[in-house]
Design an enzyme around this catalytic site. Sequence first.
Site, short mmCIF file in Angstrom:
data_model
loop_
_atom_site.label_atom_id
_atom_site.label_comp_id
_atom_site.label_asym_id
_atom_site.label_seq_id
_atom_site.Cartn_x
_atom_site.Cartn_y
_atom_site.Cartn_z
N THR A 137 19.37 53.52 68.32
CA THR A 137 20.37 54.04 67.39
C THR A 137 21.42 52.99 67.06
O THR A 137 21.70 52.10 67.89
CB THR A 137 21.06 55.27 68.00
OG1 THR A 137 22.18 55.66 67.19
CG2 THR A 137 21.57 54.99 69.41
N ASP A 138 22.03 53.12 65.89
CA ASP A 138 23.15 52.23 65.54
C ASP A 138 24.36 52.46 66.43
O ASP A 138 25.25 51.60 66.53
CB ASP A 138 23.54 52.40 64.06
CG ASP A 138 23.96 53.82 63.69
OD1 ASP A 138 23.96 54.72 64.56
OD2 ASP A 138 24.27 54.05 62.50
N GLU A 139 24.40 53.58 67.14
CA GLU A 139 25.58 53.88 67.96
C GLU A 139 25.73 52.95 69.16
O GLU A 139 26.79 52.91 69.78
CB GLU A 139 25.54 55.34 68.41
CG GLU A 139 25.68 56.31 67.25
CD GLU A 139 26.13 57.70 67.68
OE1 GLU A 139 26.91 57.81 68.64
OE2 GLU A 139 25.69 58.66 67.04
N TYR A 161 25.96 59.24 75.32
CA TYR A 161 24.67 59.14 74.64
C TYR A 161 24.37 57.70 74.26
O TYR A 161 23.31 57.15 74.60
CB TYR A 161 24.66 60.02 73.38
CG TYR A 161 23.59 59.63 72.38
CD1 TYR A 161 22.24 59.75 72.71
CD2 TYR A 161 23.93 59.11 71.12
CE1 TYR A 161 21.25 59.36 71.80
CE2 TYR A 161 22.95 58.74 70.22
CZ TYR A 161 21.62 58.86 70.56
OH TYR A 161 20.65 58.48 69.67
N LYS A 165 21.42 55.02 75.65
CA LYS A 165 20.45 54.35 74.78
C LYS A 165 20.55 52.82 74.93
O LYS A 165 19.54 52.12 74.94
CB LYS A 165 20.66 54.75 73.32
CG LYS A 165 20.41 56.23 73.03
CD LYS A 165 18.96 56.63 73.19
CE LYS A 165 18.11 56.21 72.02
NZ LYS A 165 16.72 56.74 72.11
#
Length: 347
Positions: A137-139, A161, A165
């Site tokens: 994810t970009d997060e 989260y 990741k």
Amino acid sequence: MSADGEPPGGFSKRLLVTGGAGFIASHMIISLVENHSDYLVINLDKLDYCASLKNLDAVSSKPNYKFLQGDICDSHFIKQLFETENIDVVLHFAAQTHVDLSFLESFKFAYVNIYGTHVLLNAAYEAGVEKFVYISTDEVYGGSLDEEFDETSPKRPTNPYAASKAAAESFVLSFWERYKFPVIITRSSNVYGPHQYPEKVIPKFISLLQHNRKCCIHGSGRQTRSFLYASDLVDAILTILKMGKVGEIYNIGASFEISVTQLAKELIRMIQNTSSETETENWMDYVNDRPVNDLRYLMKSEKMHSLGWRPKVQWKEGIERTMQWYKNNLHNWKNAEKALQPFVSQA
């Protein structure tokens, strides 16, 4: 067909898709099954609250599709799966993904997203899998107002989260560095479309409004997100499977960005047919923000563009398709109503 249901000569590839009854992975499976009859596509899913086998109705009876219920954290089960299924390619989507929930259940997120990925990696490595694609994810980059992240940018996750990741990515890359195990990591913008459990912002707002309920907005609502339609992400992953280089990371960025407040207003106008700003705002409730809420994610996607991929589905087309789907399919999940309660918010 042979006695075990396989075509004469077997399949040219055997792909394992984890979390296949979930959102993005179900779109991935449908595309693979419908367009590659020579592939056996194995859907591994433990059927958590956000999964629904109804997402796979279009391919559930196809001879090149197979469903297995199981948990990526069950090391004995996973080891046995790789020993018996002769997997060639792994597409690892399975994860706990809801940011709000990650603040309350951070240990669960770490267990599933980090430990589960490590279990899967180890079994895939021992089985000699030819490619392992990890969907991230970009997060992992953390938020930024103006900095554009490329694949070499440092990871600065700001919620449990994203941290889980980012840690899982480190395990994936360690298998490349140590063993030259052929891994690829993708980091995508927010994805929307049919099949997404309505705890996330777009299906949640759509479902609330279709049931004549207000949108709940975190904090100021000025946070912006880039949105990519599900089929565009599927196309990106298919491109990576064909042309991507092992050991690499690929940003899969969207070309459409919108603030949460503006998103709510657009959906309100489309679903409730409001004619004035005041009338529109009456459908919006502002609630306390979560502990950390990144204002913006900006990614450079030149590496993906160099492979010939770009988003195709325009926002207007994608959001109309999505709204139409939720009119008829909200109750594909038995617990869908729970996601629409005020204490469960968008992420």
